[in-house]
Design a protein around this motif. Structure first.
Motif, PDB file in Angstrom:
ATOM      1  N   PRO A  95       1.079  -0.997  -0.026  1.00  0.00           N
ATOM      2  CA  PRO A  95       0.180   0.094   0.273  1.00  0.00           C
ATOM      3  C   PRO A  95       0.857   1.303   0.073  1.00  0.00           C
ATOM      4  O   PRO A  95       1.043   2.004   1.023  1.00  0.00           O
ATOM      5  N   VAL A  96       1.603   1.390  -1.294  1.00  0.00           N
ATOM      6  CA  VAL A  96       2.459   2.373  -1.126  1.00  0.00           C
ATOM      7  C   VAL A  96       1.870   3.933  -1.039  1.00  0.00           C
ATOM      8  O   VAL A  96       2.670   4.822  -0.284  1.00  0.00           O
ATOM      9  N   THR A  97       0.320   4.216  -1.464  1.00  0.00           N
ATOM     10  CA  THR A  97      -0.006   5.300  -1.503  1.00  0.00           C
ATOM     11  C   THR A  97      -0.680   5.736  -0.099  1.00  0.00           C
ATOM     12  O   THR A  97      -1.511   6.526   0.247  1.00  0.00           O
ATOM     13  N   ASP A  98      -0.893   4.530   0.954  1.00  0.00           N
ATOM     14  CA  ASP A  98      -1.647   4.557   2.214  1.00  0.00           C
ATOM     15  C   ASP A  98      -0.724   4.338   3.466  1.00  0.00           C
ATOM     16  O   ASP A  98      -0.487   3.218   3.575  1.00  0.00           O
ATOM     17  N   PRO A  99       0.124   5.450   3.670  1.00  0.00           N
ATOM     18  CA  PRO A  99       1.165   5.037   4.726  1.00  0.00           C
ATOM     19  C   PRO A  99       0.369   4.638   6.168  1.00  0.00           C
ATOM     20  O   PRO A  99       1.196   3.815   6.747  1.00  0.00           O
ATOM     21  N   ALA A 100      -0.840   5.062   6.612  1.00  0.00           N
ATOM     22  CA  ALA A 100      -1.380   4.628   7.576  1.00  0.00           C
ATOM     23  C   ALA A 100      -1.657   3.033   7.524  1.00  0.00           C
ATOM     24  O   ALA A 100      -1.374   2.437   8.349  1.00  0.00           O
ATOM     25  N   ALA A 146      10.421  -0.243  13.457  1.00  0.00           N
ATOM     26  CA  ALA A 146      11.231   1.177  13.159  1.00  0.00           C
ATOM     27  C   ALA A 146      10.098   1.641  11.884  1.00  0.00           C
ATOM     28  O   ALA A 146      10.134   2.710  11.733  1.00  0.00           O
ATOM     29  N   GLN A 147       9.866   0.846  10.773  1.00  0.00           N
ATOM     30  CA  GLN A 147       9.193   1.138   9.690  1.00  0.00           C
ATOM     31  C   GLN A 147       7.893   1.646  10.140  1.00  0.00           C
ATOM     32  O   GLN A 147       7.302   2.655   9.658  1.00  0.00           O
ATOM     33  N   SER A 148       7.154   0.939  11.225  1.00  0.00           N
ATOM     34  CA  SER A 148       5.609   1.459  11.305  1.00  0.00           C
ATOM     35  C   SER A 148       6.087   2.870  12.188  1.00  0.00           C
ATOM     36  O   SER A 148       5.095   3.554  11.878  1.00  0.00           O
ATOM     37  N   ALA A 149       6.899   2.966  12.957  1.00  0.00           N
ATOM     38  CA  ALA A 149       7.042   4.392  13.634  1.00  0.00           C
ATOM     39  C   ALA A 149       7.213   5.490  12.897  1.00  0.00           C
ATOM     40  O   ALA A 149       6.716   6.535  12.965  1.00  0.00           O
ATOM     41  N   ALA A 150       8.225   5.049  11.646  1.00  0.00           N
ATOM     42  CA  ALA A 150       8.581   6.123  10.825  1.00  0.00           C
ATOM     43  C   ALA A 150       7.235   6.540   9.992  1.00  0.00           C
ATOM     44  O   ALA A 150       7.160   7.586   9.675  1.00  0.00           O
ATOM     45  N   LEU A 151       6.633   5.655   9.292  1.00  0.00           N
ATOM     46  CA  LEU A 151       5.403   5.915   8.616  1.00  0.00           C
ATOM     47  C   LEU A 151       4.454   6.430   9.445  1.00  0.00           C
ATOM     48  O   LEU A 151       3.782   7.649   9.282  1.00  0.00           O
ATOM     49  N   LYS A 152       4.195   6.218  10.718  1.00  0.00           N
ATOM     50  CA  LYS A 152       3.210   6.835  11.631  1.00  0.00           C
ATOM     51  C   LYS A 152       3.524   8.339  11.710  1.00  0.00           C
ATOM     52  O   LYS A 152       2.572   9.226  11.743  1.00  0.00           O
ATOM     53  N   SER A 153       4.912   8.870  11.881  1.00  0.00           N
ATOM     54  CA  SER A 153       5.199  10.037  12.048  1.00  0.00           C
ATOM     55  C   SER A 153       5.038  10.851  10.769  1.00  0.00           C
ATOM     56  O   SER A 153       4.783  11.894  10.851  1.00  0.00           O
ATOM     57  N   THR A 158       4.032  14.996  12.450  1.00  0.00           N
ATOM     58  CA  THR A 158       4.733  15.619  13.633  1.00  0.00           C
ATOM     59  C   THR A 158       6.263  15.740  13.367  1.00  0.00           C
ATOM     60  O   THR A 158       6.765  15.899  14.179  1.00  0.00           O
ATOM     61  N   LYS A 159       6.642  15.294  12.282  1.00  0.00           N
ATOM     62  CA  LYS A 159       7.943  15.381  11.906  1.00  0.00           C
ATOM     63  C   LYS A 159       8.296  16.863  11.645  1.00  0.00           C
ATOM     64  O   LYS A 159       7.864  17.358  10.844  1.00  0.00           O
TER      65      LYS A 159
END
Ligand code: HEC
Length: 160
Positions: A95-100, A146-153, A158-159
Motif C-alpha cells: 500500500p504505497v499510497t496509504d502510509p497509515a 521502526a518502519q511502522s513508527a517512521a510511517l506513523k510520524s 509531527t516530523k
C-alpha cells in the motif's frame, strides 16, 4: 481378496488421476517496481534475505512453486496458502499510497513474527532454512517496528 485389492488400487489411482485435472492457479503476477516493497522501501540486506527466505513464497508475487505444488492434493493446499497469504499481506502489492495502512501492516508483521505465528510450522517443517532463530526474529521485529513508527510520524505530520 486379491482381486478386491486390485480394484481398490485402480479406483484410488483413478481418483488420484482425476484430482490432477482440478489444477489450481499457480501464477506469479508481474512485480511492478512502484508497488514492490523491496523497490519502494528497500529493507537492509539482512532483513531482505530473511523475508525472501521465510515469507515471500506466500506473501509476494515471487512464489517459488515446489514440485509437489503440481501434484494434487498438495497442489490445492499450497495454492490455498499462497492465495490467502497474498490476500492478507503482499510485498509485491504494497500500500504505497496509504502510509497509515502500510504502518498497520508493519505492525502486523512485528506481531506475528514476535509471537512465532509466522512463518507457519507446516512451512518450516519442509523449508528448514526458514526456521527463524530468536536473533533473526528480533532483526525482523525491530525493522518492522521502526518502519511502522517512521510511517506513523510521516502521516501525523509531527516530523519537525
Ligand atoms: C506457507 C505460507 C506462508 C509463509 C511462508 C508465511 N506466511 Fe504469513 N500468512 C500466511 C497465511 C495463509 C496467512 C493468513 C491466515 C493467517 O492469518 O493465518 C498469513 C497471514 C500473515 C499476516 C497477517 C496477519 C493478520 O491477521 O493480518 C502477516 C502479517 C504475516 N502472515 C506475516 C508473515 C511473515 C512476516 C512471514 C515470514 C517471516 C510469513 N508471514 C510467512 C501464509 C504464510
Amino acid at each position: 481378496m486379491k482381486k478386491k485389492l486390485q480394484w481398490l488400487f485402480l479406483a484410488a489411482l483413478a481418483v488420484f488421476a482425476l484430482a490432477q485435472l482440478a489444477n489450481p492457479d499457480r501464477t506469479n503476477p508481474p512485480v511492478v517496481a512502484g508497488r514492490d516493497l523491496f523497490a519502494v522501501r528497500p529493507p537492509p540486506p539482512e532483513v531482505a534475505t530473511l523475508l525472501r527466505t521465510a515469507c515471500t513464497d506466500c506473501h509476494s508475487h515471487e512464489t517459488r512453486w515446489p514440485w509437489y505444488s503440481r501434484v494434487a492434493p498438495m497442489a490445492w493446499l499450497v495454492a490455498h496458502d499462497v492465495q490467502e497469504g497474498r490476500a492478507k499481506l503482499n510485498f509485491s502489492d504494497w500500500p504505497v499510497t496509504d502510509p497509515a495502512r502500510a504502518a498497520r501492516k508493519f505492525g502486523n508483521i512485528s506481531d506475528v513474527v514476535d509471537s512465532g505465528e509466522m512463518p507457519p510450522k507446516k512451512y518450516t517443517a519442509i523449508h528448514r532454512d526458514a526456521v527463524l532463530t530468536a536473533t533473526q526474529r528480533k532483526v525482523l521485529v525491530d525493522w518492522a517496528e521502526a518502519q511502522s513508527a517512521a510511517l506513523k510520524s510521516e502521516t501525523s505530520g509531527t516530523k519537525q
